[in-house]
Scaffold this motif. Structure first.
Motif, PDB file in Angstrom:
ATOM      1  N   GLN A 144      40.857  30.320 -15.434  1.00 33.34           N
ATOM      2  CA  GLN A 144      39.952  30.455 -14.309  1.00 33.34           C
ATOM      3  C   GLN A 144      39.635  31.931 -14.130  1.00 33.34           C
ATOM      4  O   GLN A 144      40.348  32.803 -14.626  1.00 33.34           O
ATOM      5  N   GLY A 145      38.534  32.221 -13.457  1.00 28.71           N
ATOM      6  CA  GLY A 145      38.154  33.609 -13.253  1.00 28.71           C
ATOM      7  C   GLY A 145      36.908  33.695 -12.412  1.00 28.71           C
ATOM      8  O   GLY A 145      36.266  32.693 -12.095  1.00 28.71           O
ATOM      9  N   ALA A 146      36.553  34.916 -12.017  1.00 23.88           N
ATOM     10  CA  ALA A 146      35.376  35.167 -11.183  1.00 23.88           C
ATOM     11  C   ALA A 146      34.289  35.817 -12.020  1.00 23.88           C
ATOM     12  O   ALA A 146      34.553  36.711 -12.817  1.00 23.88           O
ATOM     13  N   ILE A 147      33.054  35.345 -11.836  1.00 26.12           N
ATOM     14  CA  ILE A 147      31.896  35.895 -12.529  1.00 26.12           C
ATOM     15  C   ILE A 147      31.120  36.713 -11.518  1.00 26.12           C
ATOM     16  O   ILE A 147      30.670  36.195 -10.500  1.00 26.12           O
ATOM     17  N   VAL A 148      30.957  38.002 -11.773  1.00 23.65           N
ATOM     18  CA  VAL A 148      30.273  38.904 -10.854  1.00 23.65           C
ATOM     19  C   VAL A 148      28.965  39.333 -11.492  1.00 23.65           C
ATOM     20  O   VAL A 148      28.941  39.740 -12.655  1.00 23.65           O
ATOM     21  N   ASN A 149      27.888  39.222 -10.729  1.00 26.60           N
ATOM     22  CA  ASN A 149      26.594  39.663 -11.227  1.00 26.60           C
ATOM     23  C   ASN A 149      26.673  41.143 -11.556  1.00 26.60           C
ATOM     24  O   ASN A 149      26.922  41.959 -10.668  1.00 26.60           O
ATOM     25  N   PRO A 150      26.484  41.552 -12.810  1.00 32.55           N
ATOM     26  CA  PRO A 150      26.592  42.988 -13.148  1.00 32.55           C
ATOM     27  C   PRO A 150      25.559  43.809 -12.403  1.00 32.55           C
ATOM     28  O   PRO A 150      24.405  43.430 -12.283  1.00 32.55           O
ATOM     29  N   VAL A 151      25.999  44.961 -11.908  1.00 33.54           N
ATOM     30  CA  VAL A 151      25.117  45.883 -11.201  1.00 33.54           C
ATOM     31  C   VAL A 151      24.883  47.088 -12.101  1.00 33.54           C
ATOM     32  O   VAL A 151      25.816  47.763 -12.497  1.00 33.54           O
TER      33      VAL A 151
END
Length: 386
Positions: free
Chosen positions: A301-308
């Motif tokens: 499992q993990g978190a997907i963060v919109n790249p900035v």
């Protein structure tokens, strides 16, 4: 008399029915004499002020899509081979091929796939009709199989499956140990930098393993031993984001390079006891296959963060997140809330593209909506556009 000047007639039709084109306009040097325009030599008008004879024009934005030729015949008359097809980037308006760069943001289906032309007759000394693998020199020292039941990669912090233990007791328990080794290996994801995977002892079933490393690395696999029966249709398949290869004959000491940081190995056997033993290692990739804003996740499992992106990064880069889990597992992606801005702007819009790698099917999420997606295989890709 009035001074000479440049005269521009209205531009003609645009050279392209969609996207950026050129329109031609007539530019002449004229002078008004006694209330009438008289054509003069061009050198009498100021050259530095001459308007352009071709101007850019856009009638409407273009849309493009991938198109494909028919699959070729199987590369072999018997046994396992490959089929190929050509891809074309087509304009949806003209239905004619254009530069493939116009389709670079759209998902493309596979252009190479495996095929089977039936079992080959038993003939000694015949060359393999299937794809041959690159031979390498034998390694002087081979690492032993993993002895610890669990390992963790220092950067990924994901538990790794235990490798098959070496058999030290001869005699009646060998068959049971082989079956346990098979059940322990198949369906697992290996994240160590190096290791040996024993895929022997199978009986009438497929065995799939995955090897994963951080971005910036690539994987090399050497086949140490092989007892596959090629005439019976047994085969070994290697697949990754940038490669697809199959083989059966001449496997021992053959070398496979993943070209990216993940590799799927699938073994298909029909006779009991057959299989391969492979050794893998990783190294820094020779070619860059990723963007600097790309990310790699290996689960569970993990978190997907919109790249900035920072202001100094070049515009137009599509940021991706690659997800790879064990072959026996599947992926769920959920976003409780998304706000990708208005959908009415026809020139720029934001969207999230999720691709199922095993089927190459793509789903696009845009606007304001909840996102819930589930995979059919063990690999997925997410792209953040605009």
């Amino acid at each position: 008399p009035c001074p000479v000047r440049w005269k521009v007639t209205p531009a003609g039709p645009c050279s392209s029915s969609c996207g950026l084109g050129l329109a031609v306009q007539l530019v002449t040097c004229v002078q008004t004499l006694h209330g009438q325009e008289v054509l003069q030599e061009e050198h009498l008008c100021p050259v530095a002020e001459k308007p352009l004879t071709s101007v850019p024009c856009v009638i409407r934005p273009c849309s493009y899509e991938w198109s494909f030729s028919q699959w070729s015949e199987c590369s072999t008359s018997c046994g396992n081979g490959i089929q190929t097809r050509q891809d074309f980037c087509l304009s949806s308006v003209t239905h004619k091929p254009v530069n493939p760069l116009f389709c670079r943001r759209f998902p493309k289906a596979i252009v190479v796939r495996g095929c089977s032309a039936g079992p080959c007759p038993e003939q000694e000394g015949t060359q393999s009709p299937g794809a041959e693998l690159q031979p390498v020199t034998p390694a002087t020292h081979l690492p032993t199989a993993a002895a610890a039941p669990e390992h963790r990669h220092k950067d990924l912090d994901v538990p790794l499956p235990a490798g098959p233990r070496e058999q030290t007791k001869p005699g009646g328990g060998e068959e049971d140990m082989a079956k346990r080794s098979f059940l322990c290996v198949c369906g697992n994801l290996f994240l160590n930098a190096t290791g040996i995977i024993n895929m022997t002892g199978v009986e009438g079933r497929d065995c799939t393993v995955a090897i994963g490393r951080p971005l910036r690395e690539e994987i090399s696999v050497t086949i140490l031993e092989s007892s596959l029966n090629c005439s019976a249709g047994e085969v070994l398949l290697f697949s990754g984001r940038m490669m697809w290869r199959t083989g059966c004959r001449k496997l021992p000491l053959s070398l496979i390079n993943s070209r990216t940081n993940t590799l799927i190995v699938k073994q298909r056997v029909v006779l009991p006891g057959n299989g391969v033993i492979l050794q893998y290692s990783s190294r820094t990739a020779t070619k860059k296959y990723y963007q600097d804003c790309d990310q790699q996740l290996f689960g569970p499992q993990g978190a997907i963060v919109n790249p900035v992106q920072s202001p100094d990064e070049r515009q137009g880069v599509v940021c991706r997140t690659f997800i790879t889990v064990a072959p026996r597992q599947r992926i769920s992606i959920r976003a409780l809330n998304t706000d990708l801005g208005p959908q009415g702007n026809h020139t720029h819009f934001n969207y999230i593209l999720v691709r199922d790698v095993s089927t190459m099917k793509t789903v696009v999420f845009h606007g304001k909506q909840q996102l819930l997606w589930q995979s059919t295989g063990s690999q997925a890709e997410i792209e953040f556009h605009e």
